[in-house]
Design an enzyme around this catalytic site. Structure first.
Site, PDB file in Angstrom:
ATOM      1  N   HIS A  33     -11.650  -0.410  43.742  1.00  0.00           N
ATOM      2  CA  HIS A  33     -11.579  -1.150  45.015  1.00  0.00           C
ATOM      3  C   HIS A  33     -10.315  -2.008  45.052  1.00  0.00           C
ATOM      4  O   HIS A  33      -9.653  -2.107  46.089  1.00  0.00           O
ATOM      5  CB  HIS A  33     -12.775  -2.095  45.168  1.00  0.00           C
ATOM      6  CG  HIS A  33     -14.094  -1.412  45.327  1.00  0.00           C
ATOM      7  ND1 HIS A  33     -15.052  -1.393  44.355  1.00  0.00           N
ATOM      8  CD2 HIS A  33     -14.613  -0.739  46.389  1.00  0.00           C
ATOM      9  CE1 HIS A  33     -16.118  -0.740  44.792  1.00  0.00           C
ATOM     10  NE2 HIS A  33     -15.876  -0.328  46.013  1.00  0.00           N
ATOM     11  N   GLY A 143     -10.906   5.438  49.331  1.00  0.00           N
ATOM     12  CA  GLY A 143     -10.635   6.059  48.033  1.00  0.00           C
ATOM     13  C   GLY A 143     -10.837   7.564  48.072  1.00  0.00           C
ATOM     14  O   GLY A 143     -11.719   8.060  48.765  1.00  0.00           O
ATOM     15  N   LYS A 144     -10.010   8.275  47.288  1.00  0.00           N
ATOM     16  CA  LYS A 144     -10.143   9.735  47.224  1.00  0.00           C
ATOM     17  C   LYS A 144     -11.373  10.168  46.438  1.00  0.00           C
ATOM     18  O   LYS A 144     -11.740  11.335  46.464  1.00  0.00           O
ATOM     19  CB  LYS A 144      -8.900  10.329  46.550  1.00  0.00           C
ATOM     20  CG  LYS A 144      -7.672  10.360  47.431  1.00  0.00           C
ATOM     21  CD  LYS A 144      -6.610  11.220  46.767  1.00  0.00           C
ATOM     22  CE  LYS A 144      -5.336  11.237  47.575  1.00  0.00           C
ATOM     23  NZ  LYS A 144      -4.292  12.059  46.925  1.00  0.00           N
ATOM     24  N   ASP A 146     -14.379   9.465  47.001  1.00  0.00           N
ATOM     25  CA  ASP A 146     -15.353   9.907  48.008  1.00  0.00           C
ATOM     26  C   ASP A 146     -14.637  10.868  48.947  1.00  0.00           C
ATOM     27  O   ASP A 146     -14.357  10.549  50.111  1.00  0.00           O
ATOM     28  CB  ASP A 146     -15.915   8.700  48.750  1.00  0.00           C
ATOM     29  CG  ASP A 146     -16.697   7.795  47.822  1.00  0.00           C
ATOM     30  OD1 ASP A 146     -17.653   8.279  47.196  1.00  0.00           O
ATOM     31  OD2 ASP A 146     -16.334   6.610  47.685  1.00  0.00           O
ATOM     32  N   SER A 181     -16.924   3.623  39.558  1.00  0.00           N
ATOM     33  CA  SER A 181     -17.909   3.628  40.640  1.00  0.00           C
ATOM     34  C   SER A 181     -18.860   2.460  40.438  1.00  0.00           C
ATOM     35  O   SER A 181     -19.174   2.102  39.289  1.00  0.00           O
ATOM     36  CB  SER A 181     -18.702   4.946  40.601  1.00  0.00           C
ATOM     37  OG  SER A 181     -19.904   4.805  41.316  1.00  0.00           O
ATOM     38  N   SER A 182     -19.318   1.899  41.538  1.00  0.00           N
ATOM     39  CA  SER A 182     -20.292   0.808  41.433  1.00  0.00           C
ATOM     40  C   SER A 182     -21.555   1.286  40.729  1.00  0.00           C
ATOM     41  O   SER A 182     -22.263   0.512  40.095  1.00  0.00           O
ATOM     42  CB  SER A 182     -20.653   0.296  42.827  1.00  0.00           C
ATOM     43  OG  SER A 182     -19.481  -0.128  43.479  1.00  0.00           O
ATOM     44  N   ARG A 183     -21.857   2.576  40.862  1.00  0.00           N
ATOM     45  CA  ARG A 183     -23.099   3.094  40.286  1.00  0.00           C
ATOM     46  C   ARG A 183     -22.995   3.285  38.774  1.00  0.00           C
ATOM     47  O   ARG A 183     -24.017   3.509  38.122  1.00  0.00           O
ATOM     48  CB  ARG A 183     -23.506   4.391  40.981  1.00  0.00           C
ATOM     49  CG  ARG A 183     -23.967   4.144  42.416  1.00  0.00           C
ATOM     50  CD  ARG A 183     -24.562   5.368  43.078  1.00  0.00           C
ATOM     51  NE  ARG A 183     -25.273   5.023  44.300  1.00  0.00           N
ATOM     52  CZ  ARG A 183     -24.781   5.139  45.529  1.00  0.00           C
ATOM     53  NH1 ARG A 183     -23.553   5.593  45.714  1.00  0.00           N
ATOM     54  NH2 ARG A 183     -25.501   4.811  46.579  1.00  0.00           N
TER      55      ARG A 183
HETATM   56  O1  PAF Z   1     -17.453   3.975  50.457  1.00  0.00           O
HETATM   57  C1  PAF Z   1     -18.212   3.033  50.707  1.00  0.00           C
HETATM   58  O2  PAF Z   1     -18.354   2.056  49.939  1.00  0.00           O
HETATM   59  C2  PAF Z   1     -19.050   3.052  51.987  1.00  0.00           C
HETATM   60  O3  PAF Z   1     -19.440   4.349  52.285  1.00  0.00           O
HETATM   61  C3  PAF Z   1     -18.330   2.400  53.177  1.00  0.00           C
HETATM   62  C4  PAF Z   1     -17.076   3.157  53.562  1.00  0.00           C
HETATM   63  C5  PAF Z   1     -18.000   0.957  52.843  1.00  0.00           C
HETATM   64  C6  PAF Z   1     -19.258   2.409  54.406  1.00  0.00           C
HETATM   65  O4  PAF Z   1     -20.433   1.708  54.169  1.00  0.00           O
END
Ligand code: PAF
Length: 277
Positions: A33, A143-144, A146, A181-183
């Site tokens: 991020h 981000g790429k 996703d 990733s947050s996960r």
């Molecule tokens: O990628 C994300 O974190 C989410 O899908 C987003 C773009 C913030 C929409 O909720």
């Protein structure tokens, strides 16, 4: 950094701003991020981030309730990253009534991640469009990692004539290749050691493609099998055309390998583009 909670306060703050670059997030921020924030700063004098865990893009039984909420740490990181404004609305601010108007996306939204997460991309696109209308940025950075989300946001912006330039940020990886990733924080210690195997398999497919291999089905099956043998539950692992995300035809388009798989209770996604080689 100013933290604003309402649409009216945000609009008042941004009135007259010359150039605005926007990074939407769901919080629990990591280096990936922060890289998007850095890119945003390159594009405009005013950087706006949003933090909103969007219920609309989570299916029933998904991790909406347990999604990590780390507001104070996130604010500290964004402040240090030089973000000017954080828009962090309560749910009732964005969804004061049942959200009945949603974004209808092309059929590709039902494939790949959309096949196992029905409605996910409609919910994502709906909140992104609302945020775009609220912030009215000149640039928005995604981000790429996703890949399908980025593809669909670009399609929405282009087909709905939104005056926003979409900028893509490279996937940021841990030293062992795992995409940030947050996960990832859901992973147990043992799972964390195993997690880079998804990236390893995507890379193996990509290397074979770079060497001229075009039996996509065989490459995909071998990669899926490797993960399954090691206890993963694979949602998909596929070679697609990078531009359209369609199944590759007979021409030689740019390719991307995408995968999503469950490691225990955690669903990880990743992708690699062919021109990375
Ligand atoms: O990628 C994300 O974190 C989410 O899908 C987003 C773009 C913030 C929409 O909720």
């Amino acid at each position: 950094m100013e933290v604003l909670r309402t649409i009216s306060a945000l609009r008042a703050r941004l009135k007259g701003e010359g150039g605005v670059a926007f990074v939407p997030t769901m919080g629990n921020l990591h280096q990936g991020h922060l890289e998007l924030m850095r890119i945003a700063r390159e594009h405009a004098g005013c950087v706006v981030a949003s933090l909103f865990v969007n219920r609309l893009q989570f299916g029933q039984g998904e991790d909406f309730d347990r999604y990590p909420r780390t507001f104070d740490e996130d604010c500290e990181k964004l402040g240090k990253a030089g973000v000017d404004v954080l828009f962090a609305p309560e749910e009732a601010e964005l969804y004061p009534v049942l959200q009945e108007v949603t974004v209808n996306l092309p059929p590709i939204a039902e494939e790949l991640c959309g096949a196992s997460r029905p409605g996910h991309f409609r919910g994502m696109a709906t909140v992104v469009l609302k945020l775009f209308n609220i912030v009215q940025p000149h640039y928005a950075v995604f981000g790429k990692k996703d890949c399908q989300q980025l593809h669909l946001v670009r399609k929405m912006v282009s087909q709905l004539d939104l005056p926003i330039a979409i900028v893509a940020g490279e996937t940021v990886r841990e030293a062992d290749g795992l995409a940030m990733s947050s996960r990832n924080r859901y992973l147990t210690e043992a799972e964390r050691l195993e997690a880079p195997r998804l990236h390893y398999n995507l890379e193996k497919v990509l290397l074979a493609l770079a060497a001229g291999e075009r039996d996509f089905r065989r490459l995909e099956t071998e990669a899926r099998q490797d993960l399954a043998n090691r206890g993963w539950k694979v949602d998909y692992l596929e070679v697609r055309e990078a531009e359209s995300l369609a199944r590759p035809g007979f021409s030689e388009p740019k390719l991307v390998v995408l995968g999503a798989a469950w490691l225990g209770k955690t669903r990880l996604i990743d992708n690699l583009e062919m021109n990375g080689f």
